[in-house]
Design a protein around this motif. Structure first.
Motif, PDB file in Angstrom:
ATOM      1  N   UNK A 263      32.807 -11.297 -15.547  1.00  0.00           N
ATOM      2  CA  UNK A 263      33.103 -11.989 -14.276  1.00  0.00           C
ATOM      3  C   UNK A 263      34.503 -11.635 -13.768  1.00  0.00           C
TER       4      UNK A 263
ATOM      5  N   UNK B 109      25.916 -23.569 -16.852  1.00  0.00           N
ATOM      6  CA  UNK B 109      26.317 -22.213 -16.478  1.00  0.00           C
ATOM      7  C   UNK B 109      25.183 -21.211 -16.382  1.00  0.00           C
ATOM      8  N   UNK B 110      23.930 -21.675 -16.510  1.00  0.00           N
ATOM      9  CA  UNK B 110      22.861 -20.679 -16.565  1.00  0.00           C
ATOM     10  C   UNK B 110      22.321 -20.245 -15.212  1.00  0.00           C
TER      11      UNK B 110
ATOM     12  N   UNK C 153      26.823 -18.474 -14.151  1.00  0.00           N
ATOM     13  CA  UNK C 153      27.451 -17.371 -14.896  1.00  0.00           C
ATOM     14  C   UNK C 153      26.755 -16.027 -14.661  1.00  0.00           C
ATOM     15  N   UNK C 154      25.402 -15.970 -14.633  1.00  0.00           N
ATOM     16  CA  UNK C 154      24.785 -14.672 -14.321  1.00  0.00           C
ATOM     17  C   UNK C 154      25.223 -14.135 -12.952  1.00  0.00           C
TER      18      UNK C 154
ATOM     19  N   UNK D 178      28.715 -12.798 -13.350  1.00  0.00           N
ATOM     20  CA  UNK D 178      28.762 -11.521 -14.068  1.00  0.00           C
ATOM     21  C   UNK D 178      28.368 -10.370 -13.146  1.00  0.00           C
TER      22      UNK D 178
END
Lengths: 158, 274
Positions: free
Chosen positions: B3, B34-35, B38-39, B42
């Motif tokens: 990230x 965060x699922x 976060x992807x 990233x």
């Protein structure tokens, strides 16, 4: 940011950037390279570790989120004598791997699965592995290995 | 994939989280499991300047009986939902559907609040709370407000939450005695629904919500109206795609999605009204 966590029973402290991913903390800072990075996008499960006893994909957890937690990697499974964990031994017996890349994550997912379902049906084992991809085996050997461990150890043994 | 850099804060209360959001404006994002976030970070599709990590606010992690509804704290993880005996008794559709979100590892981390606030039109739980006519409890600098699920989803990845508000609870009406169905069609078990259907038996028919048939979860209003008129399940299901606006993408054409909606609604109605 300073974080402290327990990895495979050992206390660890590290100064980390907030964006550091747990898998990179494990592999690059702590030298625990048993956990693989596969897809790096929360799909393949190769990076699966236990976070406070539950399977997670360590490519999608920030190291700062694991602050204060207990992490178990594939290196943490063997007993004090260094022998194989029952699941690792069963994977070997059932040819549950070929290239081996998915295996650490697959084994960790299986540990979590058996902790939640000590006596799973074959269907429950297959559903429990939905987050882990294997491109070699066709899964049958993996399912057989997990079912055998569930039968012989009651599943709960870690 | 790494990230972009961001600042990180870990508030100890919801009030503190809100004041961080107020102070930092739109550059701040809440982090729960965060699922969803976060992807995207990233991939650098999202690059918030501050992450406000509310993942440790255990006060928001509960499933409790609140009289006429079940109160579900926003930080309840999907795995908690799928193993909740209270939900099994009072809102089994939600318990069951939570078991189809992602995979076991995702369900160990992802939260109901995160999934709803993310407002992904292909996600399972937004459709489920629309079918169940749940109510969102939102907390912000002006205090608390209640938003019915049907008004909560505004567009793709857009909810009625203001940038300085936190979704704190989901109130799910008790529907324990009613029949229900959840249908999800995808090619791999871990994928989002190509089309999904959540349905609950209701007075004179059924409440039927469609997943991924438009930018927000939609009720199959013409199907519901046909059931109230006494139409057969097949007749009602044939109207399921009326008023929807499905997209075409790598997984399916819009026409194929319309077909799936009609088929899956028929299967759902067969489960709901035998």
């Amino acid at each position: 940011m300073r974080i402290e966590l327990t990895v495979n029973g050992r206390h660890e402290a590290a100064e980390v950037e907030p964006r550091l991913l747990l898998v990179h903390l494990l592999r690059e800072r702590l030298g625990l390279t048993g956990t693989n990075v596969g897809c790096d996008s929360t799909s393949c499960g190769a990076c699966t570790v236990l976070l406070d006893g539950q399977s997670v994909k360590s490519c999608t957890v920030l190291a700062v989120q694991a602050d204060g937690a207990e992490v178990t990697t594939i290196e943490g499974l063997s007993g004090a004598g260094g022998g194989l964990h029952p699941l690792q031994a069963a994977f070997q017996r059932h040819h549950a791997l070929q290239c081996g890349y998915c295996t650490p994550g697959m084994v960790m997912a299986a540990v979590s699965l058996l902790a939640e379902h000590p006596h799973p049906t074959e269907e429950e084992v297959r559903r429990g592995l939905e987050g882990n991809l294997c491109r070699c085996t066709g899964y049958q050997g993996i399912v057989d290995a997990i079912l055998e461990v569930a039968r012989t150890t009651g599943g709960a043994e870690r | 994939m790494i990230p972009a850099p961001f600042e990180y804060a870990r508030p100890r209360t919801v009030e503190e989280a809100v004041s961080l959001l107020v102070h930092h404006g739109e550059g701040a994002k809440l982090l729960a499991g965060g699922h969803s976030l976060l992807p995207l970070m990233k991939l650098r599709v999202a690059a918030p300047s501050l992450l406000v990590d509310i993942g440790r606010l255990v006060d928001l992690r509960y499933v409790r009986d609140a009289g006429d509804h079940v109160a579900v704290g926003a930080l309840v993880r999907h795995h908690d939902l799928e193993t909740s005996p209270l939900l099994e008794r009072e809102a089994p559709l939600l318990r069951y559907a939570a078991g189809f979100v992602g995979d076991p590892q995702v369900r160990h981390r992802g939260t109901i609040g995160g999934s709803l606030a993310h407002a992904d039109p292909a996600a399972d739980l937004p459709g489920v709370v629309v079918a169940l006519e749940a109510t969102m409890v939102v907390y912000g600098p002006r205090g608390e407000r209640l938003i019915p699920a049907r008004d909560f989803f505004r567009s793709t990845f857009e909810s009625a939450l203001a940038p300085d508000e936190v979704l704190v609870e989901v109130r799910v009406p008790k529907v324990g005695g009613r029949r229900w169905a959840f249908q999800k069609f995808n090619r791999r078990s871990i994928d989002w629904a190509i089309v999904g259907v959540a349905a609950v038996e209701a007075d004179g028919g059924a409440s039927v919500a469609l997943v991924n048939m438009g930018p927000i979860p939609l009720r199959a209003l013409e199907t519901e109206a046909a059931l109230r008129r006494g139409a057969s399940q097949a007749e009602a299901a044939a109207l399921a795609d009326r008023g929807t606006e499905p997209s075409s993408d790598l997984n399916a054409s819009a026409e194929y999605r319309r077909h799936l909606a009609r088929v899956l609604v028929r299967r759902a109605l067969e489960q709901v009204r035998r």
